[in-house]
Design a protein around this motif. Structure first.
Motif, PDB file in Angstrom:
ATOM      1  N   UNK A  86      19.471 -11.702  -6.272  1.00 27.06           N
ATOM      2  CA  UNK A  86      19.278 -13.096  -6.678  1.00 27.06           C
ATOM      3  C   UNK A  86      18.304 -13.807  -5.739  1.00 27.06           C
ATOM      4  N   UNK A  87      17.198 -13.124  -5.419  1.00 26.28           N
ATOM      5  CA  UNK A  87      16.139 -13.687  -4.581  1.00 26.28           C
ATOM      6  C   UNK A  87      14.912 -13.942  -5.459  1.00 26.28           C
ATOM      7  N   UNK A 136      11.377 -20.474  -3.732  1.00 29.71           N
ATOM      8  CA  UNK A 136      12.636 -20.764  -3.030  1.00 29.71           C
ATOM      9  C   UNK A 136      13.363 -21.928  -3.680  1.00 29.71           C
ATOM     10  N   UNK A 137      14.641 -21.803  -3.829  1.00 35.41           N
ATOM     11  CA  UNK A 137      15.383 -22.802  -4.603  1.00 35.41           C
ATOM     12  C   UNK A 137      15.462 -24.156  -3.917  1.00 35.41           C
ATOM     13  N   UNK A 138      15.256 -24.196  -2.611  1.00 37.48           N
ATOM     14  CA  UNK A 138      15.307 -25.490  -1.937  1.00 37.48           C
ATOM     15  C   UNK A 138      13.929 -26.099  -1.737  1.00 37.48           C
ATOM     16  N   UNK A 139      12.894 -25.508  -2.386  1.00 36.79           N
ATOM     17  CA  UNK A 139      11.588 -26.135  -2.346  1.00 36.79           C
ATOM     18  C   UNK A 139      11.630 -27.449  -3.104  1.00 36.79           C
ATOM     19  N   UNK A 140      10.855 -28.420  -2.637  1.00 40.27           N
ATOM     20  CA  UNK A 140      10.852 -29.709  -3.303  1.00 40.27           C
ATOM     21  C   UNK A 140      10.286 -29.576  -4.709  1.00 40.27           C
ATOM     22  N   UNK A 156       0.813  -1.221   0.000  1.00 36.87           N
ATOM     23  CA  UNK A 156       0.000   0.000   0.000  1.00 36.87           C
ATOM     24  C   UNK A 156       0.844   1.268   0.000  1.00 36.87           C
ATOM     25  N   UNK A 157       2.163   1.105  -0.126  1.00 43.72           N
ATOM     26  CA  UNK A 157       3.042   2.257  -0.194  1.00 43.72           C
ATOM     27  C   UNK A 157       4.429   1.807  -0.603  1.00 43.72           C
ATOM     28  N   UNK A 158       5.293   2.726  -0.986  1.00 39.76           N
ATOM     29  CA  UNK A 158       6.641   2.331  -1.400  1.00 39.76           C
ATOM     30  C   UNK A 158       7.399   1.690  -0.244  1.00 39.76           C
ATOM     31  N   UNK A 159       8.199   0.689  -0.567  1.00 38.99           N
ATOM     32  CA  UNK A 159       8.977  -0.016   0.446  1.00 38.99           C
ATOM     33  C   UNK A 159      10.331   0.648   0.672  1.00 38.99           C
ATOM     34  N   UNK A 160      10.932   1.140  -0.404  1.00 35.67           N
ATOM     35  CA  UNK A 160      12.288   1.655  -0.299  1.00 35.67           C
ATOM     36  C   UNK A 160      13.288   0.516  -0.380  1.00 35.67           C
ATOM     37  N   UNK A 161      14.511   0.792   0.001  1.00 36.09           N
ATOM     38  CA  UNK A 161      15.575  -0.206  -0.107  1.00 36.09           C
ATOM     39  C   UNK A 161      15.429  -1.273   0.971  1.00 36.09           C
ATOM     40  N   UNK A 162      15.494  -2.531   0.543  1.00 35.84           N
ATOM     41  CA  UNK A 162      15.400  -3.664   1.450  1.00 35.84           C
ATOM     42  C   UNK A 162      16.748  -4.365   1.557  1.00 35.84           C
ATOM     43  N   UNK A 163      17.060  -4.832   2.733  1.00 40.73           N
ATOM     44  CA  UNK A 163      18.215  -5.705   2.915  1.00 40.73           C
ATOM     45  C   UNK A 163      17.704  -7.136   2.765  1.00 40.73           C
ATOM     46  N   UNK A 164      17.993  -7.757   1.621  1.00 41.28           N
ATOM     47  CA  UNK A 164      17.479  -9.091   1.315  1.00 41.28           C
ATOM     48  C   UNK A 164      18.464 -10.198   1.658  1.00 41.28           C
ATOM     49  N   UNK A 165      19.559  -9.860   2.310  1.00 41.96           N
ATOM     50  CA  UNK A 165      20.527 -10.882   2.708  1.00 41.96           C
ATOM     51  C   UNK A 165      19.845 -11.875   3.648  1.00 41.96           C
ATOM     52  N   UNK A 166      19.995 -13.162   3.357  1.00 39.37           N
ATOM     53  CA  UNK A 166      19.415 -14.195   4.203  1.00 39.37           C
ATOM     54  C   UNK A 166      17.971 -14.516   3.902  1.00 39.37           C
ATOM     55  N   UNK A 167      17.367 -13.841   2.908  1.00 38.81           N
ATOM     56  CA  UNK A 167      15.999 -14.142   2.511  1.00 38.81           C
ATOM     57  C   UNK A 167      16.012 -15.047   1.280  1.00 38.81           C
ATOM     58  N   UNK A 168      14.995 -15.891   1.167  1.00 36.58           N
ATOM     59  CA  UNK A 168      14.964 -16.896   0.116  1.00 36.58           C
ATOM     60  C   UNK A 168      13.799 -16.729  -0.859  1.00 36.58           C
ATOM     61  N   UNK A 169      12.899 -15.773  -0.588  1.00 35.40           N
ATOM     62  CA  UNK A 169      11.712 -15.641  -1.439  1.00 35.40           C
ATOM     63  C   UNK A 169      11.017 -14.347  -1.107  1.00 35.40           C
TER      64      UNK A 169
END
Length: 249
Positions: free
Chosen positions: A209-210, A238-242, A166-179
Protein backbone atom coordinates in the motif's frame (compact mmCIF):
# COMPACT_ATOMS: atom_id res chain seq x y z
CA UNK A 1 16.46 28.14 -8.77
CA UNK A 2 14.45 27.03 -11.80
CA UNK A 3 10.84 28.12 -11.52
CA UNK A 4 9.70 25.11 -13.53
CA UNK A 5 11.03 21.63 -14.14
CA UNK A 6 10.57 18.95 -16.75
CA UNK A 7 10.92 16.31 -14.02
CA UNK A 8 7.47 14.75 -13.73
CA UNK A 9 7.45 14.39 -9.95
CA UNK A 10 8.41 17.94 -8.99
CA UNK A 11 7.66 21.57 -9.87
CA UNK A 12 10.95 23.39 -9.44
CA UNK A 13 14.61 22.89 -8.61
CA UNK A 14 16.93 24.62 -6.12
CA UNK A 15 20.67 24.08 -6.23
CA UNK A 16 22.60 25.61 -3.32
CA UNK A 17 25.25 23.02 -4.21
CA UNK A 18 26.29 21.86 -7.68
CA UNK A 19 28.71 19.18 -8.76
CA UNK A 20 29.35 15.72 -7.35
CA UNK A 21 31.47 12.57 -7.68
CA UNK A 22 30.32 9.16 -8.85
CA UNK A 23 29.93 6.46 -6.24
CA UNK A 24 28.01 3.60 -7.89
CA UNK A 25 26.88 2.23 -11.24
CA UNK A 26 23.73 4.36 -11.16
CA UNK A 27 26.01 7.39 -11.58
CA UNK A 28 27.76 6.13 -14.73
CA UNK A 29 25.65 8.17 -17.18
CA UNK A 30 24.75 11.03 -14.84
CA UNK A 31 22.74 13.66 -16.72
CA UNK A 32 23.88 16.45 -14.36
CA UNK A 33 27.55 15.68 -14.97
CA UNK A 34 27.02 15.45 -18.72
CA UNK A 35 25.21 18.79 -18.79
CA UNK A 36 27.68 20.61 -16.53
CA UNK A 37 30.81 19.45 -18.29
CA UNK A 38 29.61 20.97 -21.57
CA UNK A 39 30.37 24.38 -20.09
CA UNK A 40 33.68 23.69 -18.35
CA UNK A 41 36.05 26.56 -19.04
CA UNK A 42 33.39 28.92 -20.41
CA UNK A 43 34.16 32.25 -18.67
CA UNK A 44 31.47 33.49 -16.26
CA UNK A 45 29.15 30.56 -16.98
CA UNK A 46 27.48 29.04 -13.87
CA UNK A 47 29.23 25.76 -14.76
CA UNK A 48 32.60 27.24 -15.67
CA UNK A 49 34.13 24.67 -13.31
CA UNK A 50 32.13 21.84 -14.85
CA UNK A 51 30.82 19.28 -12.38
CA UNK A 52 33.33 20.06 -9.64
CA UNK A 53 31.61 20.24 -6.26
CA UNK A 54 30.70 23.89 -5.69
CA UNK A 55 28.94 25.55 -2.76
CA UNK A 56 26.69 28.42 -3.80
CA UNK A 57 25.85 30.44 -0.67
CA UNK A 58 24.20 33.20 -2.71
CA UNK A 59 21.40 30.76 -3.50
CA UNK A 60 20.73 29.67 0.07
CA UNK A 61 17.66 31.85 0.65
CA UNK A 62 16.10 31.68 -2.82
CA UNK A 63 13.02 29.66 -1.74
CA UNK A 64 12.08 32.38 0.75
CA UNK A 65 11.39 34.78 -2.13
CA UNK A 66 9.04 32.32 -3.84
CA UNK A 67 5.69 33.02 -2.25
CA UNK A 68 3.48 30.60 -4.21
CA UNK A 69 3.81 27.08 -2.76
CA UNK A 70 5.94 24.81 -4.91
CA UNK A 71 7.26 21.29 -4.80
CA UNK A 72 11.03 21.81 -4.95
CA UNK A 73 13.68 19.21 -5.78
CA UNK A 74 16.75 20.16 -3.72
CA UNK A 75 20.13 19.83 -5.47
CA UNK A 76 19.03 18.29 -8.73
CA UNK A 77 22.63 18.98 -9.86
CA UNK A 78 24.41 17.54 -6.82
CA UNK A 79 24.04 15.52 -3.62
CA UNK A 80 23.51 17.54 -0.44
CA UNK A 81 25.11 14.78 1.63
CA UNK A 82 28.33 14.54 -0.33
CA UNK A 83 31.16 14.09 2.17
CA UNK A 84 32.79 17.35 1.06
CA UNK A 85 29.76 19.52 1.80
CA UNK A 86 30.42 20.99 5.27
CA UNK A 87 27.86 20.19 7.93
CA UNK A 88 27.57 23.92 8.61
CA UNK A 89 26.41 24.42 5.01
CA UNK A 90 23.90 21.58 5.24
CA UNK A 91 22.61 23.30 8.40
CA UNK A 92 21.96 26.47 6.42
CA UNK A 93 20.06 24.55 3.73
CA UNK A 94 17.85 22.96 6.39
CA UNK A 95 17.40 26.33 8.12
CA UNK A 96 15.98 27.76 4.89
CA UNK A 97 13.71 24.79 4.31
CA UNK A 98 12.34 25.03 7.83
CA UNK A 99 11.61 28.73 7.37
CA UNK A 100 10.02 28.27 3.91
CA UNK A 101 7.39 25.88 5.22
CA UNK A 102 4.80 26.76 2.56
CA UNK A 103 6.83 24.72 0.04
CA UNK A 104 7.43 20.97 -0.17
CA UNK A 105 11.14 20.12 -0.42
CA UNK A 106 12.36 16.83 -1.90
CA UNK A 107 15.90 15.69 -1.10
CA UNK A 108 17.47 12.65 -2.80
CA UNK A 109 20.82 11.11 -1.94
CA UNK A 110 22.96 8.08 -2.60
CA UNK A 111 24.93 8.88 0.57
CA UNK A 112 22.17 7.39 2.68
CA UNK A 113 24.13 6.72 5.86
CA UNK A 114 25.40 10.31 5.93
CA UNK A 115 21.85 11.60 5.55
CA UNK A 116 20.61 9.31 8.31
CA UNK A 117 23.35 10.41 10.69
CA UNK A 118 22.88 14.11 10.00
CA UNK A 119 19.10 14.05 10.27
CA UNK A 120 19.03 11.95 13.43
CA UNK A 121 21.50 14.31 15.07
CA UNK A 122 19.60 17.45 14.04
CA UNK A 123 16.15 16.08 14.92
CA UNK A 124 16.81 14.14 18.09
CA UNK A 125 13.37 14.45 19.67
CA UNK A 126 11.13 15.08 16.66
CA UNK A 127 10.97 14.02 13.03
CA UNK A 128 11.95 16.26 10.14
CA UNK A 129 9.08 18.69 9.44
CA UNK A 130 6.55 17.04 7.13
CA UNK A 131 7.14 19.51 4.29
CA UNK A 132 10.72 18.23 3.96
CA UNK A 133 10.74 14.84 2.21
CA UNK A 134 13.83 12.65 2.40
CA UNK A 135 14.66 10.03 -0.18
CA UNK A 136 17.35 7.71 -1.47
CA UNK A 137 18.24 6.54 -4.98
CA UNK A 138 18.64 2.83 -5.68
CA UNK A 139 19.56 1.45 -9.11
CA UNK A 140 19.55 -2.32 -8.57
CA UNK A 141 19.44 -5.00 -5.91
CA UNK A 142 23.02 -4.42 -4.78
CA UNK A 143 22.16 -1.02 -3.25
CA UNK A 144 19.25 -1.98 -0.99
CA UNK A 145 21.23 -1.01 2.11
CA UNK A 146 20.28 2.58 1.24
CA UNK A 147 16.63 1.70 1.85
CA UNK A 148 17.48 0.37 5.32
CA UNK A 149 19.32 3.62 6.08
CA UNK A 150 16.29 5.59 4.93
CA UNK A 151 13.96 3.61 7.20
CA UNK A 152 16.29 4.42 10.10
CA UNK A 153 16.12 8.15 9.32
CA UNK A 154 13.89 10.17 11.64
CA UNK A 155 11.74 11.55 8.81
CA UNK A 156 8.04 12.21 8.42
CA UNK A 157 8.06 11.50 4.65
CA UNK A 158 10.46 8.93 3.17
CA UNK A 159 10.63 8.15 -0.53
CA UNK A 160 12.58 5.91 -2.85
CA UNK A 161 13.76 6.79 -6.35
CA UNK A 162 14.52 3.66 -8.35
CA UNK A 163 16.07 5.52 -11.26
CA UNK A 164 17.87 4.66 -13.36
CA UNK A 165 16.62 1.11 -12.84
CA UNK A 166 19.45 -0.90 -14.44
CA UNK A 167 18.91 -4.30 -12.85
CA UNK A 168 16.39 -6.29 -10.83
CA UNK A 169 15.80 -4.99 -7.32
CA UNK A 170 14.45 -8.12 -5.69
CA UNK A 171 12.34 -8.02 -2.55
CA UNK A 172 12.16 -4.64 -0.82
CA UNK A 173 11.18 -3.90 2.75
CA UNK A 174 8.80 -0.97 2.19
CA UNK A 175 7.77 -0.57 5.82
CA UNK A 176 8.02 3.11 6.76
CA UNK A 177 8.23 4.31 3.15
CA UNK A 178 5.63 6.67 1.72
CA UNK A 179 6.40 6.79 -2.02
CA UNK A 180 8.30 4.91 -4.74
CA UNK A 181 9.39 6.46 -8.06
CA UNK A 182 10.63 4.19 -10.86
CA UNK A 183 12.25 5.18 -14.14
CA UNK A 184 14.60 4.02 -16.86
CA UNK A 185 17.86 5.66 -17.87
CA UNK A 186 17.99 8.25 -20.63
CA UNK A 187 20.70 9.90 -22.69
CA UNK A 188 23.69 8.63 -24.69
CA UNK A 189 24.49 5.03 -23.79
CA UNK A 190 21.28 4.57 -21.80
CA UNK A 191 21.04 1.07 -20.36
CA UNK A 192 17.73 -0.68 -21.08
CA UNK A 193 15.19 -1.37 -18.35
CA UNK A 194 13.24 -4.62 -18.42
CA UNK A 195 9.49 -4.52 -17.95
CA UNK A 196 9.61 -7.42 -15.49
CA UNK A 197 11.70 -5.31 -13.09
CA UNK A 198 9.12 -2.51 -13.17
CA UNK A 199 6.11 -4.79 -12.79
CA UNK A 200 7.73 -6.51 -9.82
CA UNK A 201 8.16 -3.16 -8.06
CA UNK A 202 4.59 -2.14 -8.91
CA UNK A 203 3.27 -5.35 -7.33
CA UNK A 204 5.40 -4.92 -4.22
CA UNK A 205 4.10 -1.37 -3.79
CA UNK A 206 0.52 -2.53 -4.24
CA UNK A 207 0.95 -5.22 -1.58
CA UNK A 208 2.54 -2.75 0.83
CA UNK A 209 0.00 0.00 0.00
CA UNK A 210 2.79 2.40 -1.01
CA UNK A 211 2.04 4.95 -3.78
CA UNK A 212 3.86 4.14 -7.03
CA UNK A 213 4.99 6.72 -9.62
CA UNK A 214 6.27 5.53 -13.01
CA UNK A 215 8.41 8.31 -14.48
CA UNK A 216 9.65 6.97 -17.82
CA UNK A 217 10.95 4.04 -19.85
CA UNK A 218 13.94 6.13 -20.93
CA UNK A 219 16.10 5.76 -24.01
CA UNK A 220 17.91 8.31 -26.14
CA UNK A 221 15.89 11.06 -24.41
CA UNK A 222 13.64 11.04 -21.31
CA UNK A 223 10.56 11.09 -23.53
CA UNK A 224 11.69 8.37 -25.95
CA UNK A 225 9.78 5.48 -24.40
CA UNK A 226 6.94 7.46 -22.87
CA UNK A 227 5.38 6.86 -19.45
CA UNK A 228 2.76 4.19 -20.09
CA UNK A 229 2.98 0.88 -18.27
CA UNK A 230 0.47 -1.63 -19.66
CA UNK A 231 -1.43 1.20 -21.30
CA UNK A 232 -1.74 3.57 -18.35
CA UNK A 233 0.17 6.13 -16.36
CA UNK A 234 0.98 5.51 -12.71
CA UNK A 235 1.01 8.79 -10.80
CA UNK A 236 0.92 7.85 -7.14
CA UNK A 237 1.84 10.50 -4.56
CA UNK A 238 2.54 10.44 -0.83
CA UNK A 239 -0.79 10.59 0.92
CA UNK A 240 0.18 13.49 3.15
CA UNK A 241 1.24 15.69 0.25
CA UNK A 242 -0.71 18.92 0.12
CA UNK A 243 -3.64 18.40 -2.20
CA UNK A 244 -3.27 21.79 -3.85
CA UNK A 245 0.36 21.18 -4.75
CA UNK A 246 -0.24 17.64 -6.01
CA UNK A 247 -3.16 18.77 -8.14
CA UNK A 248 -1.00 21.39 -9.79
CA UNK A 249 1.53 18.90 -11.12
Amino acid sequence: MAQSSAIEWTEATWNPVTGCTKISSGCDNCYAARFSERFRGVPNHPFESGFDLTLRPARLEQPLAWRRPRMIFVNSMSDLFHKDVPTSFVDRVFDTMERADWHEFQILTKRSSLMRDYVNARYVSRPVPAHIWLGVSVEDGTKKSRVAHLRDTNAAVRFLSVEPLIGPIGTLDLIGLHWVIVGGESGPGARPMEKAWVVDLLRQCARADVPFFFKQWGGRSPKTGGRLLDGREHNGWPRNARAAVSAAL
